[in-house]
Design an enzyme around this catalytic site. Structure first.
Site, short mmCIF file in Angstrom:
data_model
loop_
_atom_site.label_atom_id
_atom_site.label_comp_id
_atom_site.label_asym_id
_atom_site.label_seq_id
_atom_site.Cartn_x
_atom_site.Cartn_y
_atom_site.Cartn_z
N THR A 227 0.82 -1.22 0.00
CA THR A 227 0.00 0.00 0.00
C THR A 227 0.86 1.27 0.00
O THR A 227 2.03 1.21 0.37
CB THR A 227 -0.83 -0.06 1.30
OG1 THR A 227 -1.71 -1.15 1.18
CG2 THR A 227 -1.60 1.19 1.60
N ARG A 255 -14.03 -8.16 -0.47
CA ARG A 255 -13.28 -7.84 0.75
C ARG A 255 -12.82 -6.37 0.76
O ARG A 255 -12.29 -5.86 -0.21
CB ARG A 255 -12.07 -8.77 0.85
CG ARG A 255 -11.17 -8.54 2.07
CD ARG A 255 -9.98 -7.68 1.76
NE ARG A 255 -9.01 -7.68 2.86
CZ ARG A 255 -7.99 -6.83 2.95
NH1 ARG A 255 -7.80 -5.92 2.03
NH2 ARG A 255 -7.16 -6.90 3.96
N VAL A 256 -13.05 -5.72 1.86
CA VAL A 256 -12.55 -4.36 2.05
C VAL A 256 -11.59 -4.39 3.24
O VAL A 256 -11.90 -4.98 4.28
CB VAL A 256 -13.72 -3.38 2.33
CG1 VAL A 256 -13.20 -2.00 2.67
CG2 VAL A 256 -14.65 -3.32 1.11
N GLY A 257 -10.44 -3.78 3.07
CA GLY A 257 -9.43 -3.79 4.14
C GLY A 257 -9.52 -2.59 5.05
O GLY A 257 -10.55 -1.91 5.15
N ASP A 258 -8.43 -2.30 5.70
CA ASP A 258 -8.38 -1.22 6.69
C ASP A 258 -8.24 0.16 6.07
O ASP A 258 -8.58 1.16 6.70
CB ASP A 258 -7.17 -1.43 7.62
CG ASP A 258 -5.86 -1.47 6.85
OD1 ASP A 258 -5.80 -2.17 5.81
OD2 ASP A 258 -4.89 -0.81 7.25
N THR A 278 0.05 0.47 6.87
CA THR A 278 0.18 -0.56 5.84
C THR A 278 0.45 -1.89 6.51
O THR A 278 1.26 -1.97 7.44
CB THR A 278 1.30 -0.24 4.84
OG1 THR A 278 1.48 -1.39 3.99
CG2 THR A 278 2.62 0.09 5.51
N GLY A 279 -0.25 -2.91 6.07
CA GLY A 279 -0.04 -4.22 6.70
C GLY A 279 -1.27 -5.07 6.52
O GLY A 279 -2.10 -4.80 5.64
N1 ASP Z 1 -3.52 -2.79 4.51
C1 ASP Z 1 -3.77 -3.22 3.17
C2 ASP Z 1 -5.02 -4.07 3.17
O1 ASP Z 1 -5.15 -4.92 4.01
C3 ASP Z 1 -2.64 -3.97 2.56
C4 ASP Z 1 -1.29 -3.30 2.67
O2 ASP Z 1 -1.10 -2.42 3.46
O3 ASP Z 1 -0.40 -3.66 1.90
O4 ASP Z 1 -5.83 -3.91 2.31
#
Ligand code: ASP
Length: 361
Positions: A227, A255-258, A278-279
């Site tokens: 990200t 799916r929706v992330g953070d 990011t993670g």
């Molecule tokens: N945090 C992002 C997600 O889970 C992925 C990432 O940070 O690389 O969508």
């Protein structure tokens, strides 16, 4: 019975005593080089400042060619200088964040905009959010497939709609109405990311056959990150944070992330700090990472560095997640904290001093 004035005096004496107790963590000798000049919570260290990331994960020097490393560093520098120059000229932190992220979104090196990772259905579905620390206004978009720069859509949602978050088709309709640049879904595709998807799917199938959990496989886990994000403090003392992503490789079912969840992958508040994460998104949502860092400063009077360490080095790994954050506080202290082997990152202070990092050591 004591007079109310006595009680008041006692209260003030207690308050002052609290301040006399030295806090060993605020000793500059305990600070890492990458988090320069951390002073007390009330001392201004930079009139303006900017920090960016391009994702965290198992980024190891042994797996990186010199050319690739140079390419990443050059793009990080190009991006941060765009934001720096906006801030230096007295521009807003929101403009700096948006324009800096645009450079990273337009580069196939990062998992945002062009070069986004693939879903299980071989599509690219993008998430982004932005937050204004002055007003606590925020905008976020989730699962878009045709908006070239999702961070611009997030900002348009924040500024030109009564809503905070829009998803899927509706978000795309709004983007068109706002005259944002629309591209064909093909624009986001890259061979490199498609190969990663195939590798992850194959690995997952092998794991299922052997009845082991693919969810916790290190290779699968790490192939998902990348990200981009930016946080900035401008000369007027306004903070802003922005984050943009393709999410995680092989994600399914909408799916929706953070990243588009305010308080999880992104948060800004002029009273405390601006944070971009990011993670592993599921863990960042459950740990409300970005807001937690701000809350530790606001309610427990922790410094930015202490708050970031508490959340990234303890809370997230304790849950089983991994990743990192970048942050800047209202006094211009900058932090880049992560619990993975690496995080693409860069920072610039008000003197124009640049730091760029990739690995943890
Ligand atoms: N945090 C992002 C997600 O889970 C992925 C990432 O940070 O690389 O969508």
């Amino acid at each position: 019975m004591k007079k109310p004035t006595h009680l008041l005096l006692l209260f003030f004496i207690m308050l002052n005593c609290g301040e006399l107790v030295p806090n060993p963590d605020k000793n500059p000798e305990n600070m890492t080089q990458e988090n320069p000049d951390p002073k007390s919570n009330s001392e201004k260290v930079n009139e303006f400042a900017i920090v960016i990331h391009g994702g965290a994960g198992t980024i190891l020097k042994k797996n990186m060619s010199e050319e690739k490393e140079a390419e990443y560093k050059a793009k990080l520098e190009e991006a941060i200088r765009v934001g720096y120059s906006i801030l230096d000229k007295g521009g807003s932190s929101l403009d700096a964040v948006e324009k800096t992220i645009n450079v990273l979104e337009n580069s196939p090196l990062f998992n945002a905009g062009k070069g986004a990772v693939f879903t299980n259905a071989e599509t690219n579905e993008l998430d982004a959010s932005i937050m204004d620390g002055k007003t606590l206004n925020a905008g976020a978009s989730a699962g878009t497939k045709t908006v070239k720069n999702p961070i611009n859509l997030a900002r348009a949602i924040m500024e030109n709609s009564p809503h905070v978050m829009m998803a899927g088709d509706g978000a795309e309709t709004f983007a068109k109405e706002q005259n944002l640049e629309i591209v064909s879904p093909e624009y986001f595709k890259s061979e490199n990311r498609l190969n990663t998807l195939k590798r992850v799917i194959k690995k997952e199938q092998e794991k299922t056959k052997n009845k082991t959990s693919a969810f916790y496989d290190a290779d699968i886990k790490d192939s998902k990150f990348g990200t981009v994000g930016c946080v900035a403090l401008d000369k007027k003392g306004n903070l802003a944070a922005g984050t943009s992503t393709g999410g995680m490789t092989n994600k399914r079912y909408g799916r929706v992330g953070d990243v588009p969840i305010i308080g999880a992958g992104n948060y800004a508040n002029n009273a405390t700090c601006a944070v971009s994460g990011t993670g592993w998104g599921e863990f960042f949502i459950r740990a409300t990472v970005a807001h937690d860092i701000s809350a530790l400063m606001e309610y427990k009077d922790l410094s930015l560095e202490e708050a970031a360490k508490e959340v990234i080095l303890r809370k997230v790994p304790d849950l089983g997640g991994n990743g990192g954050i970048i942050a800047v506080d209202k006094n211009g202290n900058m932090v880049m904290e992560f619990n993975t082997a690496g995080m693409y990152r860069a920072s610039m202070n008000d003197k124009g001093e640049l730091t760029i990092g990739i690995y943890s050591k």
